[in-house]
Enzyme design. Structure first.
Site, mmCIF file in Angstrom:
data_model
loop_
_atom_site.group_PDB
_atom_site.id
_atom_site.type_symbol
_atom_site.label_atom_id
_atom_site.label_comp_id
_atom_site.label_asym_id
_atom_site.label_seq_id
_atom_site.Cartn_x
_atom_site.Cartn_y
_atom_site.Cartn_z
ATOM 1 N N ARG A 100 30.980 42.172 41.737
ATOM 2 C CA ARG A 100 31.561 41.599 40.530
ATOM 3 C C ARG A 100 32.929 42.229 40.270
ATOM 4 O O ARG A 100 33.131 43.422 40.540
ATOM 5 C CB ARG A 100 30.617 41.913 39.360
ATOM 6 N N THR A 376 32.339 28.779 40.158
ATOM 7 C CA THR A 376 31.328 29.471 40.910
ATOM 8 C C THR A 376 30.774 28.572 42.025
ATOM 9 O O THR A 376 30.758 27.358 41.890
ATOM 10 C CB THR A 376 30.221 29.880 39.921
ATOM 11 N N THR A 394 32.534 33.637 42.718
ATOM 12 C CA THR A 394 33.256 32.823 41.737
ATOM 13 C C THR A 394 34.674 33.304 41.476
ATOM 14 O O THR A 394 34.995 34.475 41.697
ATOM 15 C CB THR A 394 32.476 32.837 40.403
HETATM 16 N N1 GLY Z 1 31.822 33.413 35.720
HETATM 17 C C1 GLY Z 1 30.559 32.855 35.477
HETATM 18 C C2 GLY Z 1 29.477 33.864 35.545
HETATM 19 O O1 GLY Z 1 29.659 34.895 36.158
HETATM 20 O O2 GLY Z 1 28.449 33.673 34.962
#
Ligand code: GLY
Length: 566
Positions: A100, A376, A394
């Site tokens: 992330r 995503t 994403t």
């Molecule tokens: N950017 C959408 C998510 O990570 O939920």
């Protein structure tokens, strides 16, 4: 040379296909050895070629991840982040790779507020200040180094060729690019590369990305450090400085992908592995499954108003808890064990009226502490050994922040919007968050991405996930229920119309034309406020037939995805 489409037919015929089953768009693709399902056919093919050349599921998944950055630029990426769930068949070991994005060191709690404390429109979604430190190069290369078998340069080769030689754009991709013109034309480099300075790509137009090919070649040669410390890092930091962005060379150098323990749960004899924080996906999915396990859904029936009502009520409760408790567990305490416990689910279930919708504003979050002892794209891969990868990654919004770093061809995310710009104020997805998801330097924004692997009797059963912001969690939920409770084939399960509720706004979203009018009327009569949406999710799924071991690949028909096996 065999044309890609003819090759596809030959592969699909490798195992004789039965009729599709009532209501399914097609039969699942059947194969004895390996299967890849992704949002774009050339990326799927890149993964299958790796499998055929002896690579394992992780090798293939990493190749798909790099290829999608070229062929599916609205979500496939180098400049974003995501999550990869890996299950090794021999040992049963299942790990979650968290790549992330991270808030830059200069980010503050009130970054997107003006002097009066109001959230500034577009500040967290468009342009340089919306960009979080990308995780994709670190995550894909970490997965390959720890769990793959092939060399990085072999894995990236298909992506380099696709970028350097160019691809013929499908109608889907050319319309997607044109559809994003308002965002992309704000940034000259993006306008030049993706919109041909207003000349636009037509269907079948040749889309060549030499700058991106160059960056991929550097990464193939020097690894992800090229992106975080080398010449790409220098270009990112320079563009940030020149355009008011926050990311520095130090931020890039400090970025790490992390191997985490998946969230686990059970549902009617199946074992569920899914993504832990900083995604909310796994915890919310397990909470909803635990709540719904208390009802005889098979008897109530798929698509029945009673079933849809109970699903919506479970969704509301899980999303209310998500809003209150979920954030980056490296920064805040997340009561994960409580939220995923069967006892907590029983307490939440007891608040559901079997006939009437609860008011979201009355509902609030529960007290998991009492049970605590802690746009995503998704692709799924299974190899011949039964190793599996579920990967969701994403740029956040479609084409992310709209920014392409000059000279690199790399589109950057707008993941900062997944933080809470101000507690209680909804983000681009209408999601409300608490302090648990406030911005802090080095913190990862809360996600809904839900790459999921399911086993039954200790054997791999399903691999799935979806894009769609908060709808991701509910899309995965419904695909699982369709198989486990409603005994649908995997393609029927993926195709079936979906619903979505995220607690606030208090709306039950139904896919247009998916439900009979009397079902919609019955839901209204129960007190649900109904809204319609063209389509929800894009759930690329593999199911392994428990008897024959055959891999059944189901691409979601809502977009342009493709399953190929061999
Ligand atoms: N950017 C959408 C998510 O990570 O939920």
């Amino acid at each position: 040379m065999i044309s890609p489409l003819r090759g596809l037919c030959i592969l699909a015929l490798a195992v004789a296909a039965p009729p599709p089953g009532f209501g399914a768009s097609k039969s699942p693709v059947r194969a004895r050895q390996g299967m890849v399902v992704s949002a774009e056919v050339r990326a799927t093919q890149a993964g299958v070629e790796i499998l055929k050349n002896g690579g394992n599921a992780v090798d293939a998944a990493v190749a798909v991840g790099f290829a999608l950055a070229v062929t599916h630029p609205s979500a496939g990426n180098l400049g974003g982040g995501g999550f990869m769930l890996i299950r090794l068949n021999k040992s049963g070991e299942t790990v979650a790779i968290d790549y992330r994005e991270m808030a830059p060191g200069g980010a503050t709690r009130t970054l997107y507020q003006d002097r009066e404390g109001n959230v500034v429109r577009d500040a967290s979604t468009v342009g340089y200040r919306a960009i979080a430190v990308p995780g994709t190069p670190a995550g894909l290369t970490l997965a390959l180094a720890k769990y793959g078998t092939m060399k990085l340069r072999e894995i990236i080769a298909p992506a380099i060729a696709l970028a350097r030689d160019g691809i013929e754009l499908s109608r889907f991709e050319s319309e997607s690019l044109k559809g994003a013109r308002k965002l992309l034309e704000r940034f000259p480099e993006s306008g030049r590369i993706f919109l041909r300075d207003g000349d636009y790509y037509a269907e079948g137009g040749k889309f060549v990305q030499p700058e991106l090919a160059g960056c991929l070649e550097l990464i193939a040669r020097n690894g992800a450090r090229e992106f975080y410390e080398g010449s790409i890092a220098q270009q990112i930091a320079a563009a940030m400085k020149a355009n008011g962005g926050l990311i520095t060379i130090e931020d890039l150098k400090n970025y790490r992908a992390v191997v985490r323990k998946p969230v686990e749960g059970t549902y009617r004899g199946c074992h569920i592995y899914s993504m832990p924080p900083p995604s909310s996906g796994g915890i919310a999915l397990v909470e909803m499954l635990n709540i719904l396990e208390g009802y005889p859904l098979t008897r109530y029936g798929q698509g029945a108003s009673r079933t849809l009502h109970l699903m919506a009520e479970a969704m509301k409760r899980a999303f209310a808890d998500r809003a209150e408790y979920l954030g980056d567990a490296d920064f805040v305490r997340v009561p994960a064990a409580g939220l995923t416990s069967k006892k907590y689910a029983a307490e939440r279930r007891a608040t559901i009226d079997p006939f009437l919708a609860s008011n979201a504003s009355d509902l609030g979050h529960g007290r998991p502490d009492l049970y605590e002892s802690g746009q995503t794209t998704h692709f799924s891969v299974v190899d011949r050994e039964g190793n599996a990868v579920a990967n969701t990654y994403t740029l956040n919004g479609v084409y992310g922040s709209g920014v392409t770093i000059p000279g690199t061809g790399i589109l950057m995310n707008n993941e900062m919007d997944d933080f809470s710009a101000k507690p209680g104020i909804p983000n681009a997805y209408g999601l409300i968050h608490s302090d648990a998801n406030a911005i802090a330097p080095g913190k990862r924004p809360l996600s809904a991405m839900t790459p999921t692997i399911v086993t039954r009797d200790g054997k791999l059963f399903m691999v799935l996930g979806s894009p769609g912001g908060p709808t991701i969690i509910n899309t995965v939920l419904q695909t699982l229920l369709n198989v486990i409770d409603f005994k649908m084939t995997v393609q029927q399960a993926v195709d079936a119309p979906r619903i979505h509720h995220q607690w606030t706004p208090d709306r039950l979203v139904l896919e247009t034309r998916g439900f009979a009018q009397d079902v919609i009327d019955a839901l209204r009569a129960r007190g649900h406020r109904i809204e319609e949406r063209d389509s929800i999710g894009d759930c690329h799924t593999i199911l392994v037939d428990p008897d024959s071991g055959i891999r059944l690949g189901a691409a979601d028909p809502r977009n342009d995805g493709r399953a190929i096996g061999y």
